[in-house]
Design a protein around this motif. Sequence first.
Motif, PDB file in Angstrom:
ATOM      1  N   LEU A  20       0.824  -1.207   0.000  1.00  0.00           N
ATOM      2  CA  LEU A  20       0.000   0.000   0.000  1.00  0.00           C
ATOM      3  C   LEU A  20       0.862   1.262   0.000  1.00  0.00           C
ATOM      4  O   LEU A  20       1.812   1.372   0.772  1.00  0.00           O
ATOM      5  N   ILE A  21       0.504   2.209  -0.869  1.00  0.00           N
ATOM      6  CA  ILE A  21       1.102   3.539  -0.860  1.00  0.00           C
ATOM      7  C   ILE A  21      -0.003   4.499  -0.460  1.00  0.00           C
ATOM      8  O   ILE A  21      -1.115   4.423  -0.981  1.00  0.00           O
ATOM      9  N   SER A  22       0.314   5.402   0.470  1.00  0.00           N
ATOM     10  CA  SER A  22      -0.705   6.359   0.900  1.00  0.00           C
ATOM     11  C   SER A  22      -0.106   7.751   1.032  1.00  0.00           C
ATOM     12  O   SER A  22       1.081   7.916   1.300  1.00  0.00           O
ATOM     13  N   VAL A  23      -0.972   8.739   0.825  1.00  0.00           N
ATOM     14  CA  VAL A  23      -0.619  10.142   1.041  1.00  0.00           C
ATOM     15  C   VAL A  23      -1.613  10.672   2.067  1.00  0.00           C
ATOM     16  O   VAL A  23      -2.806  10.763   1.792  1.00  0.00           O
ATOM     17  N   GLU A  24      -1.107  10.971   3.260  1.00  0.00           N
ATOM     18  CA  GLU A  24      -1.964  11.432   4.351  1.00  0.00           C
ATOM     19  C   GLU A  24      -2.308  12.908   4.155  1.00  0.00           C
ATOM     20  O   GLU A  24      -1.508  13.678   3.636  1.00  0.00           O
ATOM     21  N   TYR A  25      -3.513  13.271   4.600  1.00  0.00           N
ATOM     22  CA  TYR A  25      -3.962  14.650   4.465  1.00  0.00           C
ATOM     23  C   TYR A  25      -4.819  15.068   5.643  1.00  0.00           C
ATOM     24  O   TYR A  25      -5.273  14.242   6.432  1.00  0.00           O
ATOM     25  N   SER A  26      -5.030  16.368   5.747  1.00  0.00           N
ATOM     26  CA  SER A  26      -6.010  16.918   6.675  1.00  0.00           C
ATOM     27  C   SER A  26      -6.675  18.094   5.969  1.00  0.00           C
ATOM     28  O   SER A  26      -6.111  18.679   5.042  1.00  0.00           O
ATOM     29  N   PHE A  27      -7.899  18.407   6.379  1.00  0.00           N
ATOM     30  CA  PHE A  27      -8.655  19.502   5.787  1.00  0.00           C
ATOM     31  C   PHE A  27      -8.787  20.654   6.757  1.00  0.00           C
ATOM     32  O   PHE A  27      -8.887  20.451   7.966  1.00  0.00           O
ATOM     33  N   GLN A  28      -8.783  21.856   6.220  1.00  0.00           N
ATOM     34  CA  GLN A  28      -9.110  23.048   6.976  1.00  0.00           C
ATOM     35  C   GLN A  28      -9.747  24.004   5.975  1.00  0.00           C
ATOM     36  O   GLN A  28      -9.114  24.404   5.000  1.00  0.00           O
ATOM     37  N   GLU A  29     -10.990  24.345   6.207  1.00  0.00           N
ATOM     38  CA  GLU A  29     -11.779  25.165   5.298  1.00  0.00           C
ATOM     39  C   GLU A  29     -11.760  24.530   3.914  1.00  0.00           C
ATOM     40  O   GLU A  29     -12.097  23.382   3.770  1.00  0.00           O
ATOM     41  N   LYS A  30     -11.350  25.256   2.885  1.00  0.00           N
ATOM     42  CA  LYS A  30     -11.310  24.707   1.522  1.00  0.00           C
ATOM     43  C   LYS A  30      -9.881  24.376   1.117  1.00  0.00           C
ATOM     44  O   LYS A  30      -9.503  24.482  -0.039  1.00  0.00           O
ATOM     45  N   LYS A  31      -9.077  23.953   2.111  1.00  0.00           N
ATOM     46  CA  LYS A  31      -7.682  23.600   1.849  1.00  0.00           C
ATOM     47  C   LYS A  31      -7.440  22.163   2.272  1.00  0.00           C
ATOM     48  O   LYS A  31      -7.959  21.700   3.276  1.00  0.00           O
ATOM     49  N   ILE A  32      -6.601  21.498   1.486  1.00  0.00           N
ATOM     50  CA  ILE A  32      -6.153  20.155   1.856  1.00  0.00           C
ATOM     51  C   ILE A  32      -4.650  20.246   2.137  1.00  0.00           C
ATOM     52  O   ILE A  32      -3.891  20.758   1.318  1.00  0.00           O
ATOM     53  N   PHE A  33      -4.255  19.798   3.309  1.00  0.00           N
ATOM     54  CA  PHE A  33      -2.854  19.801   3.730  1.00  0.00           C
ATOM     55  C   PHE A  33      -2.294  18.401   3.495  1.00  0.00           C
ATOM     56  O   PHE A  33      -2.769  17.442   4.112  1.00  0.00           O
ATOM     57  N   LEU A  34      -1.341  18.274   2.590  1.00  0.00           N
ATOM     58  CA  LEU A  34      -0.714  16.986   2.322  1.00  0.00           C
ATOM     59  C   LEU A  34       0.472  16.839   3.271  1.00  0.00           C
ATOM     60  O   LEU A  34       1.442  17.590   3.185  1.00  0.00           O
ATOM     61  N   THR A  35       0.367  15.882   4.201  1.00  0.00           N
ATOM     62  CA  THR A  35       1.298  15.840   5.326  1.00  0.00           C
ATOM     63  C   THR A  35       2.338  14.728   5.284  1.00  0.00           C
ATOM     64  O   THR A  35       3.402  14.867   5.877  1.00  0.00           O
ATOM     65  N   LYS A  36       2.041  13.618   4.608  1.00  0.00           N
ATOM     66  CA  LYS A  36       2.978  12.493   4.667  1.00  0.00           C
ATOM     67  C   LYS A  36       2.736  11.538   3.504  1.00  0.00           C
ATOM     68  O   LYS A  36       1.605  11.322   3.100  1.00  0.00           O
ATOM     69  N   ILE A  37       3.819  10.959   2.999  1.00  0.00           N
ATOM     70  CA  ILE A  37       3.736   9.908   1.985  1.00  0.00           C
ATOM     71  C   ILE A  37       4.287   8.636   2.611  1.00  0.00           C
ATOM     72  O   ILE A  37       5.410   8.629   3.119  1.00  0.00           O
ATOM     73  N   PRO A  40       5.959   1.278   0.909  1.00  0.00           N
ATOM     74  CA  PRO A  40       6.637   0.085   1.430  1.00  0.00           C
ATOM     75  C   PRO A  40       8.154   0.268   1.368  1.00  0.00           C
ATOM     76  O   PRO A  40       8.674   0.997   0.511  1.00  0.00           O
ATOM     77  N   ASP A  41       8.866  -0.382   2.272  1.00  0.00           N
ATOM     78  CA  ASP A  41      10.329  -0.251   2.344  1.00  0.00           C
ATOM     79  C   ASP A  41      11.028  -0.602   1.037  1.00  0.00           C
ATOM     80  O   ASP A  41      12.051  -0.021   0.699  1.00  0.00           O
ATOM     81  N   THR A  42      10.463  -1.541   0.292  1.00  0.00           N
ATOM     82  CA  THR A  42      11.115  -2.003  -0.935  1.00  0.00           C
ATOM     83  C   THR A  42      10.714  -1.198  -2.162  1.00  0.00           C
ATOM     84  O   THR A  42      11.205  -1.455  -3.255  1.00  0.00           O
ATOM     85  N   PHE A  43       9.841  -0.206  -2.003  1.00  0.00           N
ATOM     86  CA  PHE A  43       9.348   0.577  -3.144  1.00  0.00           C
ATOM     87  C   PHE A  43      10.301   1.727  -3.443  1.00  0.00           C
ATOM     88  O   PHE A  43      10.581   2.554  -2.581  1.00  0.00           O
ATOM     89  N   LEU A  44      10.790   1.808  -4.690  1.00  0.00           N
ATOM     90  CA  LEU A  44      11.779   2.818  -5.060  1.00  0.00           C
ATOM     91  C   LEU A  44      11.387   3.650  -6.284  1.00  0.00           C
ATOM     92  O   LEU A  44      12.189   4.459  -6.752  1.00  0.00           O
ATOM     93  N   ASP A  45      10.176   3.484  -6.798  1.00  0.00           N
ATOM     94  CA  ASP A  45       9.762   4.123  -8.050  1.00  0.00           C
ATOM     95  C   ASP A  45       9.275   5.556  -7.806  1.00  0.00           C
ATOM     96  O   ASP A  45       8.100   5.789  -7.554  1.00  0.00           O
ATOM     97  N   GLU A  46      10.194   6.516  -7.898  1.00  0.00           N
ATOM     98  CA  GLU A  46       9.852   7.922  -7.662  1.00  0.00           C
ATOM     99  C   GLU A  46       8.910   8.459  -8.740  1.00  0.00           C
ATOM    100  O   GLU A  46       8.095   9.339  -8.474  1.00  0.00           O
ATOM    101  N   PRO A  72       8.293  18.366   2.545  1.00  0.00           N
ATOM    102  CA  PRO A  72       9.245  18.925   1.574  1.00  0.00           C
ATOM    103  C   PRO A  72       9.206  18.217   0.212  1.00  0.00           C
ATOM    104  O   PRO A  72       9.364  18.858  -0.826  1.00  0.00           O
ATOM    105  N   LYS A  73       8.969  16.925   0.196  1.00  0.00           N
ATOM    106  CA  LYS A  73       8.913  16.174  -1.062  1.00  0.00           C
ATOM    107  C   LYS A  73       7.756  16.669  -1.933  1.00  0.00           C
ATOM    108  O   LYS A  73       7.862  16.732  -3.151  1.00  0.00           O
ATOM    109  N   ILE A  74       6.654  17.060  -1.307  1.00  0.00           N
ATOM    110  CA  ILE A  74       5.499  17.560  -2.058  1.00  0.00           C
ATOM    111  C   ILE A  74       5.754  18.998  -2.506  1.00  0.00           C
ATOM    112  O   ILE A  74       5.366  19.390  -3.608  1.00  0.00           O
ATOM    113  N   ALA A  75       6.445  19.778  -1.694  1.00  0.00           N
ATOM    114  CA  ALA A  75       6.843  21.132  -2.112  1.00  0.00           C
ATOM    115  C   ALA A  75       7.754  21.049  -3.333  1.00  0.00           C
ATOM    116  O   ALA A  75       7.608  21.838  -4.284  1.00  0.00           O
ATOM    117  N   LEU A  76       8.663  20.093  -3.339  1.00  0.00           N
ATOM    118  CA  LEU A  76       9.539  19.876  -4.489  1.00  0.00           C
ATOM    119  C   LEU A  76       8.727  19.507  -5.729  1.00  0.00           C
ATOM    120  O   LEU A  76       9.021  19.965  -6.836  1.00  0.00           O
TER     121      LEU A  76
END
Length: 94
Positions: A20-37, A40-46, A72-76
């Motif tokens: 499983l790959i997941s991107v965690e988020y939270s909402f505030q008003e009409k904004k979505i905050f992307l907080t974490k990706i 799996p440890d063996t997954f390397l496909d950027e 920072p990865k999402i800012a990039l």
Amino acid sequence: MEIKDNTFARQFETIVDEGLISVEYSFQEKKIFLTKINVPDTFLDEEFINELLKNIMNIAYERKLKVVPILPKIALFFRKNTIYRDLLPPGIKI
């Protein structure tokens, strides 16, 4: 790519051979905050992660949300993919 919006866990999810790959988020008003990706440890496909983020940006367009990249990865991602800069809320420069 099939993306599930798991609102209970507050994350976008997709399944790959490694797990499983997941991107965690939270909402505030009409904004979505992307907080974490989570990958799996063996997954390397950027490039796959890049495509996943593009799909999430399209979901944000559909839902008329602004995106706040906490990780920072999402800012990039925004630096490399300037076509999505209009998803950033006013005052956020990357």
